[in-house]
Design a protein around this motif. Structure first.
Motif, PDB file in Angstrom:
ATOM      1  N   ILE A   1     -23.505  20.132  12.278  1.00  0.00           N
ATOM      2  CA  ILE A   1     -23.345  19.642  10.902  1.00  0.00           C
ATOM      3  C   ILE A   1     -22.286  18.545  10.872  1.00  0.00           C
ATOM      4  O   ILE A   1     -22.445  17.529  10.168  1.00  0.00           O
ATOM      5  CB  ILE A   1     -22.972  20.814   9.977  1.00  0.00           C
ATOM      6  N   ALA A   2     -21.221  18.774  11.628  1.00  0.00           N
ATOM      7  CA  ALA A   2     -20.146  17.769  11.653  1.00  0.00           C
ATOM      8  C   ALA A   2     -20.660  16.439  12.191  1.00  0.00           C
ATOM      9  O   ALA A   2     -20.336  15.361  11.651  1.00  0.00           O
ATOM     10  CB  ALA A   2     -18.997  18.296  12.512  1.00  0.00           C
ATOM     11  N   VAL A   3     -21.478  16.506  13.251  1.00  0.00           N
ATOM     12  CA  VAL A   3     -22.023  15.281  13.838  1.00  0.00           C
ATOM     13  C   VAL A   3     -22.896  14.548  12.823  1.00  0.00           C
ATOM     14  O   VAL A   3     -22.792  13.324  12.623  1.00  0.00           O
ATOM     15  CB  VAL A   3     -22.820  15.620  15.116  1.00  0.00           C
ATOM     16  N   ILE A   4     -23.761  15.317  12.158  1.00  0.00           N
ATOM     17  CA  ILE A   4     -24.697  14.702  11.209  1.00  0.00           C
ATOM     18  C   ILE A   4     -23.932  14.046  10.062  1.00  0.00           C
ATOM     19  O   ILE A   4     -24.235  12.918   9.635  1.00  0.00           O
ATOM     20  CB  ILE A   4     -25.688  15.769  10.684  1.00  0.00           C
ATOM     21  N   SER A   5     -22.929  14.762   9.547  1.00  0.00           N
ATOM     22  CA  SER A   5     -22.201  14.214   8.394  1.00  0.00           C
ATOM     23  C   SER A   5     -21.363  13.009   8.808  1.00  0.00           C
ATOM     24  O   SER A   5     -21.202  12.067   8.030  1.00  0.00           O
ATOM     25  CB  SER A   5     -21.334  15.295   7.757  1.00  0.00           C
ATOM     26  N   SER A   6     -20.847  13.018  10.040  1.00  0.00           N
ATOM     27  CA  SER A   6     -20.075  11.840  10.469  1.00  0.00           C
ATOM     28  C   SER A   6     -20.992  10.650  10.636  1.00  0.00           C
ATOM     29  O   SER A   6     -20.604   9.515  10.329  1.00  0.00           O
ATOM     30  CB  SER A   6     -19.345  12.153  11.770  1.00  0.00           C
ATOM     31  N   GLU A   7     -22.235  10.911  11.105  1.00  0.00           N
ATOM     32  CA  GLU A   7     -23.190   9.813  11.219  1.00  0.00           C
ATOM     33  C   GLU A   7     -23.566   9.277   9.848  1.00  0.00           C
ATOM     34  O   GLU A   7     -23.874   8.096   9.679  1.00  0.00           O
ATOM     35  CB  GLU A   7     -24.448  10.299  11.938  1.00  0.00           C
ATOM     36  N   ALA A   8     -23.540  10.174   8.833  1.00  0.00           N
ATOM     37  CA  ALA A   8     -23.891   9.726   7.482  1.00  0.00           C
ATOM     38  C   ALA A   8     -22.783   8.879   6.865  1.00  0.00           C
ATOM     39  O   ALA A   8     -23.034   8.115   5.923  1.00  0.00           O
ATOM     40  CB  ALA A   8     -24.189  10.935   6.596  1.00  0.00           C
ATOM     41  N   GLY A   9     -21.554   9.040   7.365  1.00  0.00           N
ATOM     42  CA  GLY A   9     -20.478   8.210   6.845  1.00  0.00           C
ATOM     43  C   GLY A   9     -19.261   8.983   6.397  1.00  0.00           C
ATOM     44  O   GLY A   9     -18.238   8.406   6.066  1.00  0.00           O
TER      45      GLY A   9
ATOM     46  N   MET B   1     -14.568  16.719   5.711  1.00  0.00           N
ATOM     47  CA  MET B   1     -15.223  17.556   4.718  1.00  0.00           C
ATOM     48  C   MET B   1     -14.412  18.823   4.516  1.00  0.00           C
ATOM     49  O   MET B   1     -13.717  19.280   5.434  1.00  0.00           O
ATOM     50  CB  MET B   1     -16.656  17.900   5.117  1.00  0.00           C
ATOM     51  N   SER B   2     -14.543  19.389   3.311  1.00  0.00           N
ATOM     52  CA  SER B   2     -13.779  20.603   3.035  1.00  0.00           C
ATOM     53  C   SER B   2     -14.410  21.775   3.776  1.00  0.00           C
ATOM     54  O   SER B   2     -15.603  21.801   4.064  1.00  0.00           O
ATOM     55  CB  SER B   2     -13.765  20.879   1.536  1.00  0.00           C
ATOM     56  N   SER B   3     -13.565  22.758   4.087  1.00  0.00           N
ATOM     57  CA  SER B   3     -14.045  23.901   4.883  1.00  0.00           C
ATOM     58  C   SER B   3     -15.099  24.698   4.123  1.00  0.00           C
ATOM     59  O   SER B   3     -16.056  25.209   4.710  1.00  0.00           O
ATOM     60  CB  SER B   3     -12.880  24.808   5.250  1.00  0.00           C
TER      61      SER B   3
END
Lengths: 251, 88
Positions: free
Chosen positions: A14-22, A26-28
């Motif tokens: 999830i972290a990878v995907i969200s970092s790719e999104a920009g 993110m909050s825990s």
């Protein structure tokens, strides 16, 4: 449980995907929520496709079952997934490492175990080493050589004497032969009674009892007191404690 | 998403297959699902950012995914996220 490591993998994805999104952070709570969502989506897809395949009387889900499931659950088709694949993130996440089970050391068997008796089937584990359930007591034959026995006896007597002397030296008063206040050549002080001649003058109680027993023995024929007989015989051996001899013709 | 993780979760649901392609397909599906949601949340974040920074013209370069953006993005999918405001 192993569940934790798999959850952690999902969170990494999830972290990878969200970092790719920009997103840079993110909050825990958001991360936990998305993890829950993805876990439930995975389980739901699996359950749904299994149901589809079981409805058509099969046990192994196929591509068609998965296709149906995707339409039902997430709402997009395999072609959409293929389109996404071209823009897929390139970072791959390593799967959780498998811990190797610690191999149990083989049980050490001492000696050859006895063969299992006829009434025990073969698929049972073998009997343990015979030393675990068989006990044969061994006796050490004592050494009865005359020289050895004599030597041991003398050694034991000597050691007991020495220990007694040491004990008395430490507990009671001592005199020094060499010089005063020196701990060499110590003599044990004896404590004689104040009036040492009294014992010799007055007869002891043993002497009295021996006189009484002797008179009793002379009077009664059936004498059952073996103890008194033993005492009288023992005392009579000591010549200094014998009763005074009566003269045959006493006036 | 590694194959091991996907197959573990599918096994929990009762899904048993020996074909790795199916497992990879499902993992890609989940990835797409998540990226869709995250993309929508990003748009929500940018919209909020644009509301705040409309006068300045320079937008935040560091975006943080918060529950508010996520709740708004996920509501379109029919999932309602309720968060307690305080601990009782």
């Amino acid at each position: 449980m192993a569940d934790e490591s798999y959850r952690y993998c999902l969170q990494q994805a999830i972290a990878v995907i969200s970092s790719e999104a920009g997103f840079s952070s993110m909050s825990s709570m958001a991360l936990e929520t998305v993890t829950e969502m993805i876990q439930s989506v995975l389980c739901e897809i699996g359950r749904c496709s299994q149901s589809f395949c079981e409805i058509s009387s099969r046990t192994t889900p196929t591509l068609c079952d998965v296709e149906q499931t995707l339409i039902n659950t997430v709402g997009f088709t395999i072609q959409d997934v293929a389109k996404y694949c071209s823009n897929a993130p390139t970072v791959t996440i390593p799967p959780p490492e498998k811990l190797h089970e610690k191999s149990q050391p083989k049980l050490i068997t001492v000696g050859t175990p006895a063969p299992s008796p006829s009434y025990i089937p073969d698929h049972f584990p073998p009997l343990p080493s015979p030393h675990t359930y068989i006990r044969t007591p061994t006796y050490k034959y004592p050494n009865t050589e005359y020289a050895v026995v004599r030597k041991k006896r003398s050694e034991s007597i000597r050691s007991s004497r020495n220990s007694l002397i040491k004990f008395i030296v430490k507990t009671s008063d001592t005199l020094s032969l060499v010089h005063e206040d020196v701990k060499e050549g110590l003599l044990i002080k004896s404590n004689p009674p104040v009036l040492s001649y009294m014992d010799a003058l007055f007869s002891s109680e043993e002497d009295k009892t021996s006189q009484v027993d002797a008179s009793q023995a002379n009077n009664s024929d059936d004498d059952d007191d073996d103890d008194s007989d033993d005492e009288s015989t023992k005392i009579s051996k000591n010549p200094f404690l014998e009763p005074p001899q009566k003269r045959p013709n006493s006036p | 998403i590694p194959d091991d993780v996907t197959s573990y979760h599918l096994n929990r649901a009762g899904f048993d297959t020996s074909d790795p392609r199916v497992i990879r397909l499902i993992s890609l599906t989940c990835q797409k699902f998540v990226s869709d949601i995250v993309g929508d949340a990003m748009q929500q974040c940018k919209m909020r950012g644009s509301n705040q920074n409309s006068k300045r013209g320079a937008k935040d370069k560091h975006y943080c995914l918060t529950m508010e953006d996520l709740a708004a993005a996920v509501n379109e999918y029919g999932i309602n996220i309720k968060k307690p405001h305080y601990y009782s």
